[in-house]
Scaffold this active site. Structure first.
Site, PDB file in Angstrom:
ATOM      1  N   TYR A   1      34.170  33.024  53.338  1.00  8.01           N
ATOM      2  CA  TYR A   1      34.841  32.389  54.479  1.00  8.01           C
ATOM      3  C   TYR A   1      34.262  31.052  54.907  1.00  8.01           C
ATOM      4  O   TYR A   1      34.981  30.077  55.082  1.00  8.01           O
ATOM      5  CB  TYR A   1      34.842  33.350  55.668  1.00  8.01           C
ATOM      6  CG  TYR A   1      35.381  32.748  56.943  1.00  8.01           C
ATOM      7  CD1 TYR A   1      36.682  32.251  57.004  1.00  8.01           C
ATOM      8  CD2 TYR A   1      34.599  32.681  58.090  1.00  8.01           C
ATOM      9  CE1 TYR A   1      37.186  31.703  58.181  1.00  8.01           C
ATOM     10  CE2 TYR A   1      35.095  32.133  59.267  1.00  8.01           C
ATOM     11  CZ  TYR A   1      36.387  31.644  59.316  1.00  8.01           C
ATOM     12  OH  TYR A   1      36.880  31.100  60.458  1.00  8.01           O
TER      13      TYR A   1
ATOM     14  N   GLY B   1      31.568  23.842  62.219  1.00  4.04           N
ATOM     15  CA  GLY B   1      31.294  23.857  63.652  1.00  4.04           C
ATOM     16  C   GLY B   1      32.150  22.853  64.385  1.00  4.04           C
ATOM     17  O   GLY B   1      32.138  21.671  64.056  1.00  4.04           O
TER      18      GLY B   1
ATOM     19  N   CYS C   1      26.736  26.049  61.485  1.00  2.00           N
ATOM     20  CA  CYS C   1      26.664  24.629  61.791  1.00  2.00           C
ATOM     21  C   CYS C   1      26.635  23.839  60.486  1.00  2.00           C
ATOM     22  O   CYS C   1      26.418  24.393  59.409  1.00  2.00           O
ATOM     23  CB  CYS C   1      25.408  24.320  62.589  1.00  2.00           C
ATOM     24  SG  CYS C   1      25.324  25.187  64.165  1.00  2.00           S
TER      25      CYS C   1
ATOM     26  N   ASN D   1      20.772  24.476  60.786  1.00  2.00           N
ATOM     27  CA  ASN D   1      21.843  25.423  60.518  1.00  2.00           C
ATOM     28  C   ASN D   1      21.219  26.790  60.273  1.00  2.00           C
ATOM     29  O   ASN D   1      20.387  26.939  59.384  1.00  2.00           O
ATOM     30  CB  ASN D   1      22.649  24.971  59.292  1.00  2.00           C
ATOM     31  CG  ASN D   1      23.638  26.020  58.798  1.00  2.00           C
ATOM     32  OD1 ASN D   1      23.939  26.080  57.617  1.00  2.00           O
ATOM     33  ND2 ASN D   1      24.157  26.844  59.689  1.00  2.00           N
ATOM     34  N   GLY D   2      21.633  27.776  61.064  1.00  2.00           N
ATOM     35  CA  GLY D   2      21.102  29.117  60.878  1.00  2.00           C
ATOM     36  C   GLY D   2      20.650  29.732  62.179  1.00  2.00           C
ATOM     37  O   GLY D   2      20.922  29.229  63.267  1.00  2.00           O
TER      38      GLY D   2
END
Length: 482
Positions: free
Chosen positions: A259, A40, A12, A115-116
């Site tokens: 990535y 995201g 995210c 995020n995570g």
């Protein structure tokens, strides 16, 4: 795998802004989220703080789809805002899971973007449910919100509450949190996920998952948030709290460099673009091959292909073109729908590959289905040979920190040798980046590579299902039917 592999998804993106005077913080957040869209594409949202009054808009879709000019105009000016773009690794795709999550409690309001993935989310949620907590989402972000809220009722400030919560939650989390008076951000003690902040010329502070989002809103990068650090932006300027710093060994997700992150971002002082160039150069050294042209799979394979070309002396070429106006592969349900989208999203340039020995660089192989399709595209365009090189090691283990890799049975490298995988995807040869070379990408050993080597920094969760809550409901329904 790259942009077209349907089996793995991004993280995210979180964003926060605090200005000295009321301004169009929603517009600033919009541009910040737009820059973080690669992290995201499932949903997004913005919460604006106008003198303690929170206004928000959240929905499923891309940033440009959810936030039209009319939608943005309906959000008020304010001094603070929190934004989020989501791909859900824990929890399903529905509007309830859109972030930021908002909480009204006895001591005020809170908006939280995360995020995570927490490694102890299931345990914490179960404990909260047994005390009467009612959850409205299936994401572990709501678990964080509950714990912060509980601690806030016992502490004198929101920063104290967040610090107390960090003693309870474990795993990966980069947070941006907004109270009526303050904007906070925090990074877990391992530093799994990136987080940084900067400042615009007019003094507005901006917090974001990646530095590329700072640039997008005209903010100058100041520094990365340290693992375990809490930053408090408020009436007294910036306060840094480091009581959680140094408690764990730093373990930034190495796949951020391979990535996830945008190539123009700099994470913990390391250029993502340069890390990928180095990956390509390493591949050229450890897996050399005689060929006529090197090309990358858009987008994250391009930089590594350039590095391979520079090291090997084989000319770099553009052999694959993507249609930028098609939705991302994994949004479509079902394998057949995904494959149909791959066909129209990616095309080979016949003039670049016909009769040539091609080195094709991609960032990873998950199941091999999309990779095989790309090899077939180039083969049908007339390539004489195709030598696949992957700028990451083989995926061999699940990830519990946010990457959507949760089953060994679906990982092609767990079932087949490198030679067998090459045959399955239709390549003449295949070479992966060695695990031992991951540190060479960033110049240190402060990274997490558990999905490649199984070396987990935290305790492995007892409940490893990604959509735990919804599966629990399904189990209850089946029990009731009996």
């Amino acid at each position: 795998m790259s942009l077209y592999e349907s089996e793995i998804h991004e993280e995210c993106g979180v964003f926060g802004v605090i200005a000295k005077e009321p301004t169009d913080v929603a517009n600033i957040s919009y541009y910040g989220l737009y820059a973080l869209q690669h992290r995201g594409q499932e949903s997004c949202g913005i919460v604006v703080n106008d003198d303690g009054v929170f206004s928000s808009y959240k929905d499923l879709g891309l940033v440009s789809e959810v936030f039209s000019a009319d939608t943005l105009s309906r959000l008020p000016k304010g001094t603070m805002a929190v934004g989020h773009c989501r791909y859900g690794t824990t929890g399903g795709t529905n509007r309830n899971n859109c972030q930021p999550i908002e909480v009204n409690h006895q001591k005020g309001h809170m908006a939280l973007a995360h995020n995570g993935n927490l490694s102890n989310a299931a345990e914490l949620r179960n404990s909260l449910e047994l005390t009467g907590a009612i959850f409205h989402t299936t994401s572990d972000t709501e678990t964080i919100a509950y714990i912060v809220t509980k601690e806030r009722l016992k502490t004198p400030s929101i920063e104290d509450a967040l610090s107390s919560a960090m003693n309870i939650i474990d795993g990966a989390y980069s947070l941006v949190l907004m109270s009526p008076q303050k904007l906070l951000c925090a990074r877990d003690p391992y530093g799994f996920r990136p987080l940084c902040y900067g400042q615009t010329p007019d003094g507005t502070y901006v917090v974001a998952s990646e530095s590329c989002a700072l640039k997008a809103v005209g903010a100058e990068f100041i520094r990365d948030v340290e693992p375990g650090e809490i930053l408090v932006f408020g009436p007294n300027g910036i306060v840094s709290r480091k009581e959680h710093c140094g408690k764990k060994r730093k373990k930034l997700c190495i796949f951020e460099y391979i990535y996830f992150a945008r190539p123009d971002s700099v994470i913990d002082t390391v250029s993502v673009h340069q890390a990928r160039i180095r990956a390509g150069k390493i591949l050229a050294k450890v897996h050399p091959v005689e060929a006529d042209v090197v090309m990358g799979v858009p987008d994250s394979g391009l930089d590594a292909a350039l590095g391979f070309s520079q090291e090997s002396g084989i000319p770099y070429g553009i052999g694959l073109i993507k249609n930028k106006y098609i939705g991302r592969t994994f949004i479509s349900p079902g394998q057949n729908a995904r494959m149909d989208q791959v066909k129209i999203k990616l095309n080979a340039i016949e003039e670049s590959v016909k009769g040539k020995r091609v080195v094709l660089i991609d960032d990873s192989i998950v199941r091999g289905t999309t990779c095989g399709r790309i090899v077939k595209l180039i083969r049908e365009a007339g390539a004489k040979e195709i030598h696949m090189r992957i700028s990451a090691p083989p995926f061999l283990h699940p990830c519990y920190y946010g990457t959507d890799i949760d089953s060994r049975e679906n990982l092609i490298a767990c079932k087949h040798s490198v030679e067998e995988i090459a045959e399955i995807i239709g390549a003449d040869s295949l070479g992966y980046l060695p695990v031992s070379e991951l540190g060479s990408l960033i110049g240190n050993n402060e990274y997490c590579s558990a999905c490649f080597d199984g070396d987990y920094p935290t305790e492995i969760p007892k409940d490893t299902r990604k959509n735990r809550f919804e599966q629990k409901l399904s189990e209850v329904r089946k029990a009731n039917e009996k």
